[in-house]
Design an enzyme around this catalytic site. Structure first.
Site, PDB file in Angstrom:
ATOM      1  CG  HIS A 182      -7.889   4.483  -5.195  1.00 36.58           C
ATOM      2  ND1 HIS A 182      -6.721   4.055  -4.627  1.00 36.58           N
ATOM      3  CD2 HIS A 182      -8.057   5.747  -4.754  1.00 36.58           C
ATOM      4  CE1 HIS A 182      -6.202   5.017  -3.873  1.00 36.58           C
ATOM      5  NE2 HIS A 182      -7.008   6.064  -3.952  1.00 36.58           N
TER       6      HIS A 182
ATOM      7  CG  HIS B  55     -10.012  10.285  -3.705  1.00 37.37           C
ATOM      8  ND1 HIS B  55      -9.841  10.075  -2.360  1.00 37.37           N
ATOM      9  CD2 HIS B  55      -8.979   9.663  -4.322  1.00 37.37           C
ATOM     10  CE1 HIS B  55      -8.740   9.370  -2.155  1.00 37.37           C
ATOM     11  NE2 HIS B  55      -8.206   9.099  -3.333  1.00 37.37           N
ATOM     12  CG  LEU B  56     -17.124   9.671  -5.662  1.00 36.86           C
ATOM     13  CD1 LEU B  56     -18.400   8.854  -5.509  1.00 36.86           C
ATOM     14  CD2 LEU B  56     -16.946  10.136  -7.100  1.00 36.86           C
TER      15      LEU B  56
ATOM     16  CG  ASN C 252      -9.608  11.038   1.125  1.00 36.79           C
ATOM     17  OD1 ASN C 252     -10.477  10.520   0.422  1.00 36.79           O
ATOM     18  ND2 ASN C 252      -8.518  11.574   0.624  1.00 36.79           N
TER      19      ASN C 252
ATOM     20  CG  ASP D 169      -5.989   6.511  -0.784  1.00 38.55           C
ATOM     21  OD1 ASP D 169      -4.872   6.019  -0.968  1.00 38.55           O
ATOM     22  OD2 ASP D 169      -6.483   7.391  -1.517  1.00 38.55           O
TER      23      ASP D 169
ATOM     24  CG  HIS E 180      -1.501   6.101   1.149  1.00 34.57           C
ATOM     25  ND1 HIS E 180      -1.932   6.946   0.157  1.00 34.57           N
ATOM     26  CD2 HIS E 180      -0.283   6.567   1.534  1.00 34.57           C
ATOM     27  CE1 HIS E 180      -1.019   7.887  -0.051  1.00 34.57           C
ATOM     28  NE2 HIS E 180      -0.014   7.669   0.785  1.00 34.57           N
TER      29      HIS E 180
ATOM     30  CG  HIS F 141      -1.842   4.763  -4.684  1.00 37.39           C
ATOM     31  ND1 HIS F 141      -0.987   4.434  -3.661  1.00 37.39           N
ATOM     32  CD2 HIS F 141      -2.767   5.608  -4.147  1.00 37.39           C
ATOM     33  CE1 HIS F 141      -1.355   5.047  -2.562  1.00 37.39           C
ATOM     34  NE2 HIS F 141      -2.442   5.758  -2.833  1.00 37.39           N
TER      35      HIS F 141
ATOM     36  CG  ASN G 293       1.083  10.624  -1.587  1.00 40.42           C
ATOM     37  OD1 ASN G 293       1.857   9.699  -1.759  1.00 40.42           O
ATOM     38  ND2 ASN G 293       0.726  11.032  -0.384  1.00 40.42           N
TER      39      ASN G 293
ATOM     40  CG  ASP H 191      -5.402   7.925  -6.338  1.00 35.81           C
ATOM     41  OD1 ASP H 191      -6.320   8.375  -5.632  1.00 35.81           O
ATOM     42  OD2 ASP H 191      -4.199   8.075  -6.043  1.00 35.81           O
TER      43      ASP H 191
END
Length: 425
Positions: free
Chosen positions: A56, A58-59, A90, A150, A177, A230, A276, A303
């Site tokens: 998990h 986020h890039l 996302n 997510d 999510h 998460h 979140n 995350d």
């Protein structure tokens, strides 16, 4: 390819030994190894782990390169001991087509610091209205096997069922999510004593638990694979425990920050603590830690959620939720679990690699195994300085905290991406 001889290292906490890395694999292991052509690394006191795998991450690229790029996020991951990360969908545009997931996958290959495995969106534009091109993404060069909206819940149960049915054909996974949006509208933090005292709208635990309960029933009915992102509440742990006892094909993750930080942090009104799902209570943390040890929660996932300065350094109500995690995750695991090396390897490497289907990752260093590994100094302690992080963002909740452990080296298929605690490229 330069060979490396790692001397006197403890493999996942075992007695010290030597590891010879040659041609991308662990060529030999044992005491007293020699290799005149190899670069020698004195690993006395160090622990070798299979390279960490994050389910998990986020890039942000494409679309929010001001917060992170595939290259900067990959560098942060390597410095954190990771050899593979799964990049969430996302982005902007959303990774809901074969073209976008292939772009992310190719950027990861070009960076060459970790294996970047894209996660595809479940629904078009993360809007929750119609399924994205799941089959096309699965058949693309990126070979997507995990799909997630997510940041948004797949709230429509009919759509969630259809997604679970679709991916069953190729043994894919829907990663949810878990947040019932009608119960969290306007929410700013965990609903409880602290939110009442601060006068902030609360995010109730049942909003997570209700979706997990619904989705394990759907997964059980369909016979498909479900992954819960998460997990943050004690109630969610109980739902998962019961589902696993019935044989439901469900796995779950917990973040480092949900294992350490409580909702009391919101009293500072520092938006770095806005996330979140929100930080929960001490009793939730206790349940999450116990579930992680027990295996009810399968993996630790970061995350990692980088944000540009303007999205975090503002009023709490307007701040974007999310925290950095890649460069500190192993230290938090050591702080929470202690030097339980086999458990750490299981929850941060072996199991996430199996869930994601990442061949060559999550395998303990041994002769013939791809040399995806990390060397850790468990005796070291470091102060987290945001300005020294490799991420383009600075929203770490651990700023100026002293944490245990230091990543000394990381190898990806025999090539060092980190040496002496510094990125090689």
């Amino acid at each position: 390819m330069t060979p490396y001889l790692i001397k006197g290292v403890s493999v996942v906490g075992a007695a010290p030994t030597d590891l010879l890395i040659r041609d991308g694999v662990v060529a030999d292991a044992g005491a007293g190894l020699t290799a005149p052509d190899a670069i020698v690394i004195d690993a006395t006191g160090l622990v070798a782990l299979p390279g960490l795998v994050d389910l998990h991450t986020h890039l942000r690229e494409p679309g929010r390169e001001d917060a992170e790029t595939v290259e900067s996020g990959s560098r942060a991951a390597a410095l954190g001991g990771y050899t593979a990360v799964c990049a969430m969908a996302n982005t902007s545009p959303v990774a809901d087509t074969a073209g976008v997931v292939e772009q992310v996958w190719r950027l990861g290959r070009e960076a060459g610091l970790v294996d970047v495995q894209p996660i595809g969106a479940v629904t078009v534009g993360l809007a929750g209205e119609r399924l994205a091109e799941l089959g096309a993404m699965a058949d693309s060069a990126a070979q997507v096997r995990i799909f997630s909206d997510d940041g948004h819940c797949v709230a429509d149960p009919k759509l969630m069922r259809r997604a679970l049915e679709y991916v069953k054909a190729f043994d894919g996974i829907i990663a949810q999510h878990a947040e019932e949006p009608r119960l969290t509208e306007g929410a700013q933090m965990h609903e409880g004593e602290v939110s009442t005292r601060l006068g902030l709208i609360g995010w109730p635990a049942v909003a997570e638990e209700a979706i997990i309960a619904r989705d394990v029933l759907l997964a059980e009915h369909v016979g498909s694979r479900l992954h819960v992102c998460h997990v943050s509440t004690a109630g969610s742990v109980e739902v998962l425990r019961q589902a696993k006892a019935r044989g439901v094909r469900v796995t779950a993750e917990v973040t480092p920050h949900h294992l350490l930080l409580t909702d009391v942090k919101a009293e500072t009104y520092d938006p770095v603590y806005k996330v979140n799902p929100p930080l929960r209570t001490a009793s939730d943390i206790a349940a999450l830690r116990a579930a992680l040890v027990e295996g009810v929660i399968d993996v630790v996932a970061t995350d990692h959620a980088p944000h540009a300065v303007e999205d975090k350094e503002c009023e709490w109500a307007y701040a974007r939720p999310g925290m950095l995690g890649l460069e500190t995750a192993l230290s938090i695991a050591l702080d929470v679990l202690g030097p339980e090396w086999d458990l750490i390897a299981e929850r941060m490497s072996r199991v996430p690699a199996r869930i994601a289907g990442l061949d060559g990752h999550g395998v303990d260093p041994a002769p013939g195994v791809p040399a995806n590994l990390t060397l850790v100094d468990p005796a070291a302690r470091r102060v987290v300085e945001p300005a020294e992080l490799a991420s383009r963002s600075r929203n770490t909740p651990y700023a100026r905290m002293t944490l245990p452990g230091r990543i000394v080296a990381t190898f990806l298929r025999g090539e060092p991406t980190v040496l002496d605690g510094k990125a090689v490229k």
